[in-house]
Design a protein around this motif. Structure first.
Motif, short mmCIF file in Angstrom:
data_model
loop_
_atom_site.label_atom_id
_atom_site.label_comp_id
_atom_site.label_asym_id
_atom_site.label_seq_id
_atom_site.Cartn_x
_atom_site.Cartn_y
_atom_site.Cartn_z
N VAL A 65 35.65 26.73 52.93
CA VAL A 65 35.19 26.75 51.55
C VAL A 65 33.70 26.39 51.49
CG1 VAL A 65 35.37 25.59 49.29
CG2 VAL A 65 37.44 26.33 50.49
N VAL A 96 33.70 31.05 52.23
CA VAL A 96 34.38 31.67 51.07
C VAL A 96 33.36 32.03 50.00
CG1 VAL A 96 36.08 31.28 49.25
CG2 VAL A 96 36.50 30.37 51.54
N ASN A 121 35.17 35.27 45.43
CA ASN A 121 36.48 35.17 46.09
C ASN A 121 37.62 35.44 45.12
OD1 ASN A 121 38.10 34.57 48.42
ND2 ASN A 121 38.74 32.72 47.35
N LEU A 122 38.58 36.21 45.55
CA LEU A 122 39.77 36.47 44.73
C LEU A 122 40.97 35.72 45.29
CD1 LEU A 122 39.16 40.25 44.12
CD2 LEU A 122 39.39 38.50 42.34
N ALA A 123 41.38 36.04 46.50
CA ALA A 123 42.58 35.41 47.06
C ALA A 123 42.71 35.88 48.51
CB ALA A 123 43.82 35.83 46.28
N SER A 124 43.62 35.26 49.23
CA SER A 124 43.97 35.74 50.56
C SER A 124 45.44 36.07 50.59
CB SER A 124 43.67 34.69 51.63
OG SER A 124 44.19 35.14 52.86
N ARG A 182 35.55 40.22 45.19
CA ARG A 182 34.96 41.11 44.20
C ARG A 182 33.66 41.69 44.75
NH1 ARG A 182 36.31 37.12 40.58
NH2 ARG A 182 38.06 37.69 39.25
#
Lengths: 161, 161
Positions: free
Chosen positions: B77, B81, B86-89, B152
């Motif tokens: 982080v 990241v 950042n959206l998700a993993s 994104r």
């Protein structure tokens, strides 16, 4: 034939044949737990900031995926990891976070042995690959992974059962 | 040509081309941290019982692999990241615990982008796969993994840079 679901860990490699299913747990996940873990290890808005999380893609606070993994390990130790035969895990394949974990969820475990073989290089040890699924209170899988587990064999443990 | 090592996270998908290297961190791991994490999430003798750990295969207390993963996320982080992209993993492949992590170790991160493509199904998003390595103070890799990251795209974020 109905499968047998084991509700407590085995002892040695031989207790983990292909197809064996270990299951159990009903671990509550609180908002405070989610915040505490994420503030330390994964301080992203969807894990630590309620207002931002509510306005965001998930519509509310969700647990860090690594928090879910840690909770999975807690249940795995209680219901799957052999005692005293566990040696170590060299790794994990195909870890997938499939659904969000939210405050108030309860997590349970289902671990199915996919392969089990004696080690070629280390007599007295075996290698088990399992499909581990973490389910929420609705029976939905929130996380799945395939850990590799090294275990001692019963036959190499003189005097123990 | 020497590679460029980036010491802070990017913002959007476009900041993660193949070959980009993000690195940083010098995170100390104390005995108390190891015990606290393991007592809660991974209470096996090599993680929670000093005497048993000293007599065991590893010759002393070692961190739970999930603790190392959580510490990895803390450094990830801070240094990798994307913010705010950042959206998700959706998951992780090939997580490997290569060496024990012991009290007094210091952990750092090295993340190398292995693939980066625009999402077919979701315009304005990209998918990045990276090789993440966690190193100790001696430069040895203690853990490696290949996370998939959804991000994104800058070009879809009107008015933001």
């Amino acid at each position: 034939m109905a499968e047998t679901i084991r509700g407590e860990p085995g002892r040695w490699f031989e207790d983990y044949p292909v197809g064996a299913v270990y299951a159990g747990g009903s671990l509550p996940v609180s908002e405070q737990d989610i915040l505490d873990f994420a503030r330390r290890y994964d301080p992203q808005p969807m894990h630590v900031d309620k207002a931002a999380a509510e306005a965001g893609d998930f519509g509310g606070l969700i647990a860090s995926g690594w928090h879910t993994a840690a909770l999975m390990m807690q249940v795995l130790v209680a219901y799957f990891v052999p005692r005293p035969g566990n040696l170590a895990s060299p790794g994990i394949d195909e870890l997938r976070w499939l659904r969000p974990v939210r405050p108030g969820d309860r997590l349970s475990l289902r671990a199915t042995v996919q392969s089990a073989r004696r080690s070629h290089s280390k007599p007295g040890q075996g290698v088990v690959v399992s499909l581990v699924e973490v389910l929420n209170q609705n029976g939905n899988v929130v996380m799945s992974l395939k850990p590799v587990s090294l275990m001692r064999c019963r036959s190499a443990s003189a005097g123990e059962k």
